[in-house]
Structure formats: C-alpha cells, structure tokens
Design a protein around this motif. Structure first.
Motif, PDB file in Angstrom:
ATOM      1  N   UNK A  15       0.863  -1.204  -0.054  1.00  0.00           N
ATOM      2  CA  UNK A  15       0.074   0.016   0.009  1.00  0.00           C
ATOM      3  C   UNK A  15       0.805   1.230   0.001  1.00  0.00           C
ATOM      4  N   UNK A  16       1.931   1.331   0.788  1.00  0.00           N
ATOM      5  CA  UNK A  16       2.713   2.523   0.972  1.00  0.00           C
ATOM      6  C   UNK A  16       3.849   2.336   0.015  1.00  0.00           C
ATOM      7  N   UNK A  17       4.067   1.098  -0.665  1.00  0.00           N
ATOM      8  CA  UNK A  17       4.992   0.968  -1.878  1.00  0.00           C
ATOM      9  C   UNK A  17       6.399   1.573  -1.084  1.00  0.00           C
ATOM     10  N   UNK A  18       6.939   1.021  -0.050  1.00  0.00           N
ATOM     11  CA  UNK A  18       8.201   1.660   0.345  1.00  0.00           C
ATOM     12  C   UNK A  18       9.446   0.909  -0.302  1.00  0.00           C
ATOM     13  N   UNK A  19      10.305   1.392  -0.195  1.00  0.00           N
ATOM     14  CA  UNK A  19      11.662   1.020  -0.826  1.00  0.00           C
ATOM     15  C   UNK A  19      12.455   0.157  -0.017  1.00  0.00           C
TER      16      UNK A  19
END
Lengths: 399, 332
Positions: free
Chosen positions: A92-96
């Motif tokens: 959802x937050x598409x963190x790296x």
C-alpha cells in the motif's frame, strides 16, 4: 444494513485514497513495536528513527532533493501483526526499504510473508535471535545489532581465558535466554570447557531452589545465569547466594542492571560479573549522543543508536543505488565495508556529495563500525563488568 | 507499477479472512450449534499449526521431524491431531457447563502454549520452526499469494458447505435442541454427552485446519504466534458480531472484524506521528467498542440464526398438526 455496508465501503475507499503517496517522496517503512511486549522501548526508538529522517531531510533529502518519509507501522511484537503491517508497507505504501521490527518472532513472519517475496530490503535494529542468521533471505535481511550468538561465544572464550573450566548454566526460557545459552554451550565445549548442568527455567516463578539444587549436583562452583536482573534473574541469584549453591556467578547483559546491586548489596556480589555489549568509545557515538540529546532524546535508552544507524544506512544505500530497489543490498554493503572516506552520524550532506562524485564512503555508526558479514550480521564488542560500589565497572574487554 | 502488485494487499487480507473464517466456523459448531463455551481456540489453532509444521518442514536437528511431507498431508494431519487431542480434553472438560467450561478451556490452551514454549524436542521451544514450505511458494510474490488465496478459499468453501449441510440436517436440529433444552433432548433419548463431544471434536479439527493454513502462509511458527488476544478473542468477536448459529453470519463477522483491524492502520498512518503512535492502541479500542455496541443493540448478531419458530396463534387452524410435527422434528 445498507448504511453499514456503505460506511465500510467508504472507509475502504478513503483508506486507499489517503494511502496514495504524494509525488517526489521516498517512502521507507519503520516497523516499530508500538504495542505488545516491546512497547516500553518504542517511544525513544521512535524519536531516534524520526530524528534520523528529519536530519536527512534538513540536509537536502535523498536523490534529487526528494523528501525521505518514514511510515510508522506497528509490529505488535507478534508475528501476525508484523506480517500484516509489513504487507501494508510493501504494497500500500510502496516502501523501498524497511527498518525494524523489534522482536525476532515478528521479524521472521514479516520477512517470510512480505518483504523477501517482494524483494524489499529490511534492516532490524533490535531482533537478536540467531535464527535470523541462517534465514534464506536472498541477501535482503540485515541487522545493526549483533546476534545473541556472538555474546554467548565471547562469554565462553572469556571464561576459559580466565581459568574457569567447569560451569553450570541456567537460562530463562525464551528466545533471548536460549539463543545466548546455546551459543555459549557450543563454544565452551568446543574450546575444552565442561558444562556440569544445563537447565532452562520459567519466568516469574516464586522460587528456583529446586532448579538450583539440581544444577549444583554437577559439582561446578560457577553459575552462568542468562536471565533478566529485574525479574527472575534476581530471584535465582539471591537464592543461589543464600543457599550457597554456587560460589561465583556470571551473567550477560540482561543481568547488568541496578536491581541486583540494590536488592542483594554490593558486599554480597564480589564474585558476580556480567558481560554486556559496549559501544566502543568512538567519535561517532559522542556526536550522536550530543545531537540526539539536543533533539530531546534519551541517550541511555535501549536501541536508540542501532535505530538511528539503520535509518541512516538505508538512506545511504538508497542514495548510492540511485533509488533502484534491486541494487539496495549491494549498495548497503558498499557504503559500510570499512573502505572509503569515513562518514559519521549527521554527516548526510558530506556523504551525499561524495556519492554524487562517485567516491567510496564508509559509514561509522553510533553503535559501531557496522561492517556487515555474508549473513547481514554485524559483530559486536563486549566487556565483562563487575560490581563496584553501587554501579558497574569494566573488569576486562572480551574477545 | 503492475496492476497485479496493487492487488497484493487485498489478496493478503482475503487469505487471512479465509483462515479466520475457518476458525469462526469451527467455533460456530461448538458455540453456535452445541452451546459449548470454548475459550481455548488458540490451543487447537496451535496444535494444528505445529502438527502441519512438523509434518511438512525439512528435517532439522534437535526437534521432532521435519518429515518433509506434502502440504495436503500436513493439513489432514493437523485436523486429525487437533481432533484426536480434543477427544480426551472434551471427555474431561465437557462435564462442566458454560462459564466453568470457559475457565477450563482457557487453562488447556495456556497449557498447550507452555508446551510449545518449553518442549525443545517437540517444537524447538522459543525459537520455533522455520523453513516451512508453502505450495507454489516459489512463484513470484503476487502470483504465489493469488494461488494460496485460491487454495484457502477452496478449503473454506468445502468446510462451509459440509458444515452447512450438517447444520440443516436432523443432526443440526438435534444439536440445537441439546443446546436449548438439554433435559428435553435427553428425555427424547439423545445421548447428550456423546453429541457434545462430537461437536467439540469437529470444531477443534476445523481450528487445527486454520492453524495449518496459517503456518504455510507465514512459513514460520514461534510461540508468540499463538497469542490468545489475536486468535481466541478476535474469533469470538467475529462469531458474536456476525451471528452465532449462522455460518454465513460468522463469515461476515470474520470479514468485518479483520478488515477493520487491518485497514484501520492505514487510516491512522495519515495522522501526524505523535497521534499515529497513540492511534495504534485505538485499533484494539475500536474492536472492543464494536463488540459492546453489537451486544447492546443487536445481541443476536448482524445475521442472526434462522429458526423455524412461528408462534401457533399466527397460524391457521389447519396447520396446527403439522406445526406440532415440525416441533417434533426439531428434536429429531
């Protein structure tokens, strides 16, 4: 009924709309034990994580001046909660990349069900279980805290060097106690020591006399006690001294608290020693302590140094990899392998300039050199402490 | 980003709903149909989870197994073991009624948790079991999750259909009769202790199945994963909220509770960090509040149990006879 469904639907829609990240931000996940077993440590850890993020943003942010955004999620110190939170961070937050979680069981579930399959790098600042070392992780799981295994091994070698050849081991029955006890036993026996009694004990019992009597039958005069000095470790120690089961006592960092000294008295603890990790006195540590204290943090709180280092290292890796997710592991190793221009905590601007210029850098963290081994672990430095007055003093360095 | 990665989170959410659905149907057999207050759901979940983990994980030193058997064997083994262990437990505990049964089952679940924590030869104690295989787990992230969702959804569907058939059959009516009026059922010649044991074992086997499904999703099991807060109490809330005695109701309960539990974090993440930290505790409060509201305003749940319970006065005289017969049928 209808309204209920509508309400739920709008909640979901609202959630997904809100969760869309704003442009030109680089998201990293901060999995923190806000509720659950590690909750007491979370407030200071949160400050430290946020402090690192703010410092990086003040000094120009990452890549082309993009803002580093830390998305705080709760690991609940529980496998289900952590895996759920990690799935949200990754999808959802598409963190790296992810920093955390605090608890080892939570880490295992989070990496297996979310971050490893998604190819997202994870750096934990507090999970110390030796199981994590052997995890099949495609080189995506790192730690800025040494595994319990190292301390157990160091303790075994130090005792043998000091001439103690026969000991009994009593440890608390959880992943901490067990991990460190196993590592100790293996190293101690391999180096020629004799273990005369090896027993786990449950937390918070009212008496441990029966356990101690059993251990004392082995004939050792030294008890290695791997427990927490504020709770059951104190009870075990007191009963062992009162009943004369053992003469000498050795603990690990869990025992190095003020509680035994206050409750039993320094006079009775002349034969008691405890090992603990020491942040090797370094310039990096002083710089961090000063800056963190100015930002309102408590420098003596647990895991604040490793937390700061984890965020800083992740940001350096992102910068080095140019934001390419698949190159993060490689870049993380490159920014902290002992070669290149030294970078100290807070020197983000300098690091960024050097990376842009294509020069090699080497981060020296608040918690140590942080040169990762093949398993993504860092070695620790430890010292053996003895009771001196009302406090602890270093007896010897441990190798 | 590919469309398929956007789906990852909803798919994961759905897998968890299927697992909790299994638990909720298991508890529904025990509480909804037979009126057994089992507060030890986490214990049977743990038995299933560890059984499947030991059966399917690769061999490891220092603990029982792993036997490296295929996934379906793990599932069946988990159900069998959970059912088998439920038999002696039920034999002893089911003599107690309602709240006493709850106390005893909490004790049993806690006992199982301590065994999992302490017995190194069996469960590798605090460090747990890892490297548990997931069927088609080698596929890329999104596909592997979709396939696993397919498997769990299919299993849940089969469990639902079988239990639903059982519930509308004479067996289901008999169970309700025992639940609502034990003496009357006994007077009709029903073997009450035997039937209660039957429901207890069946429900526990489904809870074991849910444990096995969870363990292959997480690929690791440690004693912290069998926390009663997340297993026992959340499942009870699902059953009460959805409607005890109605399988569709408890599934709806599982969906609502898990969606609120999981997605509320996405909403609280948007708050400034000083509030976001406090809001994490708000999730627990929200679930508790929901339970309070349901118990206050709709104690029978959102989808209540359907009973053929028309009062005699409302019926035309001619149907009296058949109505009497219907009442008899309930206690068939």
């Amino acid at each position: 009924m209808k309204t209920k469904h509508l309400g739920l639907a709008s909640l979901l829609l609202g959630a997904s709309a809100l969760a869309t990240p704003a442009l030109a931000d680089v998201n990293i996940g901060l999995l923190n034990g806000i509720t659950g077993g590690a909750a007491a440590m979370a407030p200071e850890i949160t400050k430290s994580l946020q402090f690192a993020v703010d410092q990086i943003n003040e000094q120009g942010g990452v890549l082309q001046g993009e803002k580093l955004v830390g998305i705080m999620a709760d690991d609940g110190c529980s496998p289900q909660v952590a895996a759920d939170a990690a799935t949200k961070l990754v999808n959802v937050s598409q963190v790296i990349g992810v920093v955390g979680p605090l608890c080892s069981g939570a880490l295992m579930a989070a990496v297996n069900s979310a971050t490893i399959p998604a190819g997202v790098i994870l750096i934990s600042q507090a999970a110390t279980s030796p199981e994590i070392t052997t995890l099949k992780d495609n080189d995506l799981v790192f730690r800025t805290i040494p595994s319990d295994e190292y301390q157990g091994q160091a303790l075994a070698r130090t005792l043998l060097d000091r001439g103690t050849k026969k000991v009994a081991v009593s440890f608390i029955n959880n992943d901490y106690g067990k991990g460190i006890a196993e590592a100790f036993k293996k190293e101690y026996e391999a180096k020629g020591g004799e273990i005369a009694g090896y027993e786990a004990h449950e937390e918070n019992k009212s008496s441990y006399r029966a356990d101690l009597a059993g251990l004392a039958q082995g004939g050792a005069d030294t008890l290695v006690l791997l427990d927490y000095g504020d709770t059951s470790g104190l009870t075990v120690l007191r009963e062992a001294i009162e009943n004369g089961f053992f003469e000498k006592f050795v603990g690990a960092e869990g025992m190095k608290t003020s509680a035994p000294v206050k409750a039993i008295g320094a006079d009775n603890l002349t034969t008691f020693m405890a090992s603990a990790p020491v942040s090797t006195k370094s310039e990096a540590l002083d710089i961090f302590n000063k800056a963190f204290a100015e930002a309102g943090g408590d420098i003596n709180a647990s895991y604040v140094g490793p937390s700061y280092d984890a965020v800083f290292l992740l940001a350096l890796a992102i910068e080095k990899a140019g934001g390419d997710k698949s190159k993060l592991s490689e870049s993380l190793r490159a920014v902290s392998n002992g070669e290149g221009e030294p970078i100290l905590p807070g020197e983000w601007k300098k690091a960024k300039e050097l990376i842009t210029a294509g020069k090699a850098i080497d981060y020296k963290g608040a918690s140590g050199e942080l040169n990762f081994d093949a398993n993504g672990d860092v070695p620790g430095s430890y010292a053996l402490f003895k009771v001196a007055g009302d406090d602890w003093a270093v007896e010897t360095e441990m190798k | 980003m590919e469309w398929i990665t956007v789906l990852n989170y909803p798919v994961y959410l759905a897998i968890f709903i299927c697992i909790y659905g299994c638990l909720a149907i298991g508890l529904n057999i025990q509480w909804g149909y037979a009126g057994l207050f089992n507060a030890g759901v986490a214990g049977f979940f743990a038995i299933g989870a560890y059984a499947s983990a030991i059966l399917t994980s690769p061999w490891a030193e220092g603990r029982l197994g792993g036997f490296d058997l295929p996934f379906p064997v793990g599932l069946v083994g988990a159900m069998l073991l959970a059912g088998l262990l439920a038999w002696p437990i039920g034999k002893i505990c089911l003599r107690f009624r309602s709240d006493y049964l709850a106390i005893v089952t909490i004790g049993v679940a806690e006992g199982i948790r301590l065994v999992a924590r302490s017995e190194e030869w069996l469960t590798n104690s605090a460090r747990g079991i890892s490297a548990i295989p997931r069927p088609f787990g080698d596929l890329p992230y999104a596909k592997a999750q979709l396939v696993y969702l397919g498997i769990t959804a299919l299993i849940l569907l089969v469990a639902y259909v079988l239990v639903q058939r059982q519930a509308v059959s004479p067996w289901g009516r008999m169970m309700r009769a025992i639940r609502d009026n034990e003496s009357a059922a006994q007077a009709m010649g029903k073997d009450v202790p035997y039937r209660r044991l039957e429901a207890f074992i069946l429900g526990s086997a489904l809870m074991g199945l849910a444990g096995a499904l969870y363990v292959h999703l997480a690929r690791t099991i440690t004693p912290d994963a069998i926390d009663p807060m997340l297993i026992t109490f959340l499942v009870w809330i699902m059953v009460i909220l959805g409607g005890a005695g109605n399988n569709r109701g408890v599934l709806l309960g599982a969906i609502i509770v898990w969606v609120i539990w999981s997605t509320s974090e996405i909403v609280t993440d948007q708050l400034p960090s000083e509030y976001a930290l406090k809001a994490k505790y708000g999730r627990m409060f929200l679930i508790g509040l929901l339970l309070q509201l349901v118990l206050r305003f709709r104690p029978e749940g959102i989808l209540p149990e359907k009973l053929r319970k028309e009062s005699r006065e409302e019926r035309p005289m001619g149907e009296q006879a058949s109505a009497t017969q219907a009442t008899g049928n309930i206690i068939n």
